[in-house]
Design a protein around this motif. Sequence first.
Motif, short mmCIF file in Angstrom:
data_model
loop_
_atom_site.label_atom_id
_atom_site.label_comp_id
_atom_site.label_asym_id
_atom_site.label_seq_id
_atom_site.Cartn_x
_atom_site.Cartn_y
_atom_site.Cartn_z
N ALA A 73 51.32 54.47 -9.82
CA ALA A 73 50.61 53.23 -10.12
C ALA A 73 51.39 52.32 -11.07
CB ALA A 73 49.24 53.54 -10.71
N VAL A 74 52.15 52.90 -11.99
CA VAL A 74 52.83 52.07 -13.00
C VAL A 74 54.32 51.89 -12.71
CG1 VAL A 74 51.17 52.73 -14.77
CG2 VAL A 74 53.27 54.03 -14.53
N THR A 75 54.82 52.46 -11.62
CA THR A 75 56.24 52.32 -11.28
C THR A 75 56.45 51.04 -10.49
OG1 THR A 75 56.49 54.73 -11.18
CG2 THR A 75 58.23 53.39 -10.17
N PRO A 76 57.20 50.07 -11.01
CA PRO A 76 57.42 48.82 -10.28
C PRO A 76 58.28 49.03 -9.03
CG PRO A 76 58.75 48.88 -12.27
CD PRO A 76 57.87 50.09 -12.32
N TYR A 77 58.18 48.12 -8.09
CA TYR A 77 58.87 48.29 -6.81
C TYR A 77 60.39 48.31 -6.97
CZ TYR A 77 60.19 43.32 -6.58
OH TYR A 77 60.74 42.09 -6.82
N LEU A 86 58.38 42.70 -2.09
CA LEU A 86 59.23 43.75 -1.54
C LEU A 86 59.78 43.37 -0.17
CD1 LEU A 86 60.38 46.63 -1.78
CD2 LEU A 86 58.30 47.44 -0.68
N TYR A 87 58.88 42.88 0.69
CA TYR A 87 59.29 42.61 2.07
C TYR A 87 59.81 41.19 2.29
CZ TYR A 87 57.25 47.08 3.39
OH TYR A 87 56.98 48.43 3.51
N LYS A 133 64.80 54.04 -6.99
CA LYS A 133 65.18 55.45 -7.02
C LYS A 133 64.01 56.31 -7.49
CE LYS A 133 68.68 58.61 -8.85
NZ LYS A 133 69.91 58.75 -9.69
N THR A 134 63.32 55.85 -8.54
CA THR A 134 62.17 56.60 -9.05
C THR A 134 61.06 56.64 -8.01
OG1 THR A 134 62.71 55.95 -11.31
CG2 THR A 134 60.47 56.73 -10.90
N ARG A 135 60.80 55.50 -7.37
CA ARG A 135 59.76 55.45 -6.35
C ARG A 135 60.09 56.39 -5.18
NH1 ARG A 135 55.45 52.51 -5.63
NH2 ARG A 135 54.97 50.80 -7.06
N ASN A 136 61.32 56.40 -4.76
CA ASN A 136 61.72 57.29 -3.66
C ASN A 136 61.50 58.75 -4.02
OD1 ASN A 136 62.47 55.09 -2.11
ND2 ASN A 136 64.65 55.23 -2.66
N PRO A 157 50.06 43.16 -5.06
CA PRO A 157 50.80 41.93 -5.36
C PRO A 157 52.30 42.05 -5.14
CG PRO A 157 49.99 42.98 -7.38
CD PRO A 157 49.33 43.68 -6.24
N GLU A 158 52.81 43.29 -5.03
CA GLU A 158 54.24 43.48 -4.81
C GLU A 158 54.60 43.49 -3.32
OE1 GLU A 158 55.30 47.01 -6.95
OE2 GLU A 158 55.37 45.97 -8.87
#
Length: 642
Positions: free
Chosen positions: A317-321, A396-397, A325-328, A391-392
């Motif tokens: 929830a708090v990891t920005p797009y 992102l896209y 690397k962290t999101r992956n 909102p991201e």
Amino acid sequence: MLTVDVNIGHPGAQRILSFQDRGLTDSLVPFLSNEDPTFRYLSALAFASHQDASVIDTLATLLEDPVMDVRAAAAFSLGQLRSIGAQDALVRAFKNKDTISVDSRVNANILEAIGKCGDKNMHTAISTVKSYRKTDTLLLEGQTRALYQFSLRGMHSPESTNLVVDYVTDPEIPESARLYAAHYLARSRDLDIEDSKFRIAQAYINETNPDIKMALVLGLKHTRDPEIETMLVDQLDLELDYRVMVNLIRTLGYFTYINSAQKIMELVDHDNLHIALEACRFFKTNGIKEDVIVYRQLARNQSRLPVKTALYDASMAVTPYYYSKTRNGLRWEIQNLYAQTEKLNDKKSLIYALAHDVESYAWLGENTLVSENTVLRTATVEALGQILQDPEFDLLYKGYAGFHRRKILDLIKNSMEVNDEGMIAAAADIIASPEAKLKTLIDSLTFLEKALEDVSDAGKFESRISVEKALAYMKDVPFEEYLPPYTHPLEFSYLQEYNESTKAIVKTDRGLITIKLNVTEAPGAVFNFIELSNRNYFDDKIFHRVVPNFVVQTGSPRGDNYGGADYTIRSNFSTAYYESQGVVGMASAGPHTESTQWFITHSPTPHLNGKYTVFGFVEEGMDVLHNLQAGDKIIDVIISNI
């Protein structure tokens, strides 16, 4: 006869209750002038549930009834109508002189009723009354309930705030009034307590009643004072009642994150699962991207799956797009954990965790939307909706956002074709949301019209409303609320075997909970509960919703917030209030939409008063209730007169 003696076994009482159940105003009105005060009482109270503002003038005549119980019922029902048209009659009926005709119960009900329907002038008038003695328990109760009701409508002032602070900080004021004063502080929005913040903080420290204490600590969210923040952080080491602890964590979410983060991190390992999960929620709501690596490590190290999944939810929830690397890495860990997890609620939580990751939609479509379990499929649809409204998403896209929205729209449309009420409702809610940005991408409403046919049964009313709202949104026409069809009459034959001494013994996999059924004030809900219990409907049903220091909820045939029997029952609103722990109420999507789902409260929840039917009270087994967690099961429900 000058007293009220309610016996729902009496044919006359049953006629009134049946007219109430069917919503027949014309049939109820004549009973308001019946010579029997019990009939006047029951017909007056009927309009608390069957809310028809056309009867205000007729109902108001009962405010001068010679029988006090009738007056009190009329006052309560006029408040339930929530119409400014009732204010003048209520004000005229208030007796402010010490005469033989004065009954504090009536005046208390009048005050609360004005809080539900009165204007700013009446708010000011009630806020400035300081003549009630500390022994005037009912009047103080009525006054604080009135100010609480005003606050729920967004009406408060320095005068009303000063008054409730005076009450809540005075131990000589009756606890019943201090409870509502504390909840005024807890539930009001944009409250200015700067002049009284230290008095409230001291009252919180001194308070011994946990019901008041847990509301008081929430009231401190209206200040950002560093001294109070330090005191609250210190209290994390001192508080014993888990419910107060949960509210303490919630309040700290309004202060500076860094000052309490370390202490709350330690609580994710707390023995009490409610506290641990609330600590996880703190990081989901207030966490910072710089600490994502810490939340992720906490999740990896956590052995309890509910806490582990909650920490992954917070991490995502708090990891920005742009932390790609962290999101992956998080995505991979969550997906692997999902494959290894067997428990339904943990798998559902992981789906919701992926709802914070815009790039997870394809995986969700390929892996969880095709699950054999309807709860997981419905959770996936809800997750897709959250992704669309992120909102991201467009960031992102970028120039390809439209393409990806169409891909998700295809998944949503396909989910509406499987004739599952949960998936249909979740999908319709997404389509009706402007933030999802799907309106311009839909060129035909055929799939919505087909879905509407699939949820035409009376027991699928909530899902039907969702589809109708989506269709109205797509057609640019207003949606008008309406009641579900009347399909389940009151079954008074149950009174041949069951009565006011009847109890329900709920056997769970954590122990027994004994419920005293409220048959006199909520016969429809009680008869429905008895009917379902006697045919073993609740056997093996899970507690699908558990909110720390709020409620545990069960009764869904699917195992989530959707579904019920093939009928709905009518609401029964009364002065049986949510003023303590262990109050048993019917879950609903609005008045008269109840079916099979019900809940029990962990603590006082007065914002539910007059909005959710109370049909029982826990007599034994509160320790079991407080230990219940999402996924726990009901083994059996036994209806007994012993």
